[in-house]
Design a protein around this motif. Structure first.
Motif, PDB file in Angstrom:
ATOM      1  N   ALA A   1      42.276   8.961 -15.560  1.00 56.18           N
ATOM      2  CA  ALA A   1      40.819   9.082 -15.516  1.00 56.18           C
ATOM      3  C   ALA A   1      40.264   8.183 -14.421  1.00 56.18           C
ATOM      4  O   ALA A   1      40.836   7.143 -14.105  1.00 56.18           O
ATOM      5  CB  ALA A   1      40.221   8.695 -16.854  1.00 56.18           C
TER       6      ALA A   1
ATOM      7  N   THR B   1      42.004   4.602 -14.518  1.00 59.35           N
ATOM      8  CA  THR B   1      43.060   4.349 -15.498  1.00 59.35           C
ATOM      9  C   THR B   1      44.285   5.160 -15.106  1.00 59.35           C
ATOM     10  O   THR B   1      44.190   6.362 -14.833  1.00 59.35           O
ATOM     11  CB  THR B   1      42.592   4.706 -16.917  1.00 59.35           C
TER      12      THR B   1
ATOM     13  N   HIS C   1      36.581   1.747 -20.233  1.00 60.23           N
ATOM     14  CA  HIS C   1      37.815   2.509 -20.013  1.00 60.23           C
ATOM     15  C   HIS C   1      38.892   2.092 -21.011  1.00 60.23           C
ATOM     16  O   HIS C   1      39.689   2.915 -21.439  1.00 60.23           O
ATOM     17  CB  HIS C   1      38.301   2.340 -18.574  1.00 60.23           C
TER      18      HIS C   1
ATOM     19  N   LEU D   1      38.093   3.943 -24.165  1.00 62.38           N
ATOM     20  CA  LEU D   1      38.441   5.359 -24.010  1.00 62.38           C
ATOM     21  C   LEU D   1      39.951   5.564 -23.991  1.00 62.38           C
ATOM     22  O   LEU D   1      40.461   6.549 -24.519  1.00 62.38           O
ATOM     23  CB  LEU D   1      37.801   5.932 -22.745  1.00 62.38           C
ATOM     24  N   ALA D   2      40.679   4.619 -23.388  1.00 61.21           N
ATOM     25  CA  ALA D   2      42.148   4.707 -23.370  1.00 61.21           C
ATOM     26  C   ALA D   2      42.697   4.678 -24.785  1.00 61.21           C
ATOM     27  O   ALA D   2      43.587   5.461 -25.147  1.00 61.21           O
ATOM     28  CB  ALA D   2      42.735   3.557 -22.539  1.00 61.21           C
TER      29      ALA D   2
ATOM     30  N   ALA E   1      41.904   8.041 -26.442  1.00 61.46           N
ATOM     31  CA  ALA E   1      42.753   9.110 -25.912  1.00 61.46           C
ATOM     32  C   ALA E   1      44.192   8.975 -26.407  1.00 61.46           C
ATOM     33  O   ALA E   1      44.840   9.973 -26.749  1.00 61.46           O
ATOM     34  CB  ALA E   1      42.712   9.103 -24.384  1.00 61.46           C
TER      35      ALA E   1
ATOM     36  N   LEU F   1      47.153  12.769 -21.801  1.00 65.07           N
ATOM     37  CA  LEU F   1      46.139  11.726 -21.864  1.00 65.07           C
ATOM     38  C   LEU F   1      44.889  12.094 -21.073  1.00 65.07           C
ATOM     39  O   LEU F   1      43.774  11.771 -21.491  1.00 65.07           O
ATOM     40  CB  LEU F   1      46.710  10.395 -21.396  1.00 65.07           C
TER      41      LEU F   1
ATOM     42  N   TRP G   1      41.380  12.232 -22.722  1.00 67.94           N
ATOM     43  CA  TRP G   1      40.313  11.414 -22.167  1.00 67.94           C
ATOM     44  C   TRP G   1      39.025  12.230 -22.068  1.00 67.94           C
ATOM     45  O   TRP G   1      37.941  11.768 -22.428  1.00 67.94           O
ATOM     46  CB  TRP G   1      40.714  10.920 -20.777  1.00 67.94           C
TER      47      TRP G   1
END
Length: 186
Positions: free
Chosen positions: A64, A71, A108, A111-112, A115, A178, A182
């Motif tokens: 992402a 990321t 991030h 979000l990681a 995901a 991923l 994401w």
């Protein structure tokens, strides 16, 4: 990258004592352990975290992109799905991030985690940064935060006894899962 070589136990022929164990050899890992062909990242020109965003996501394992950070999957993961959140700016220390970079790095990271839970059912995480070579940073000149997914029993006999990590999926396949997760998380 070559496939691992599995050898049957050796008979006593001067090469070692037979012990009934099979050996899993990963000779391509030695180049990483010795630091061969590994950029130090001391300057933006030689830094893999500065080069990666200039290339296609699938080629560099970027999952992402944001405005200030991106990321990416770790090329030498501790666990399957091991991600790194990196600022685009070539900066070495967390205290050098500006407020927008700091906020997006945190976003991030969240979000990681989301995901990774969606894509792989991660049950926990190790999250952190190694500031400086003496702290274990492989590329100390460019800050990056690790997000390592964990599962109950993931430290089983293979890494503990066999000193071998088994990754169940190719990095390109993990990146696609991923990246899809994401988009759903964001």
């Amino acid at each position: 990258m070559s496939d691992p070589v599995v050898e049957e136990p050796l008979e006593q022929d001067g090469a070692g004592q037979p012990d009934g164990f099979r050996r899993l050899w990963m000779p391509h890992r030695m180049a990483y352990l010795k630091g061969e062909n590994r950029a130090t990242g001391d300057s933006p020109e030689e830094c893999p975290f500065c080069r990666a965003p200039k290339l296609a996501d699938a080629d560099t394992l970027i999952v992402a992109r944001g405005t200030c950070v991106f990321t990416v999957l770790n090329l030498y993961p501790y666990n399957s799905g091991h991600l790194m959140v990196c600022p685009y700016r070539h900066v070495a220390d967390y205290t050098e991030l500006d407020p927008a970079e700091t906020a997006e790095l945190a976003g991030h990271t969240k979000l990681a985690m989301t995901a990774l839970r969606a894509a792989s059912g991660a049950q926990g995480f190790n999250i952190g940064m190694n500031m400086g070579g003496v702290a274990g940073a492989g590329i100390a000149a460019h800050l990056h935060q690790h997000v390592v997914p964990r599962w109950g029993g993931d430290a089983n006999f293979m890494p503990v006894i066999g000193h071998t990590k088994v990754l169940p999926q190719l990095l390109g396949e993990t990146r696609q899962l991923l990246a899809d997760g994401w988009k759903a998380a964001g």
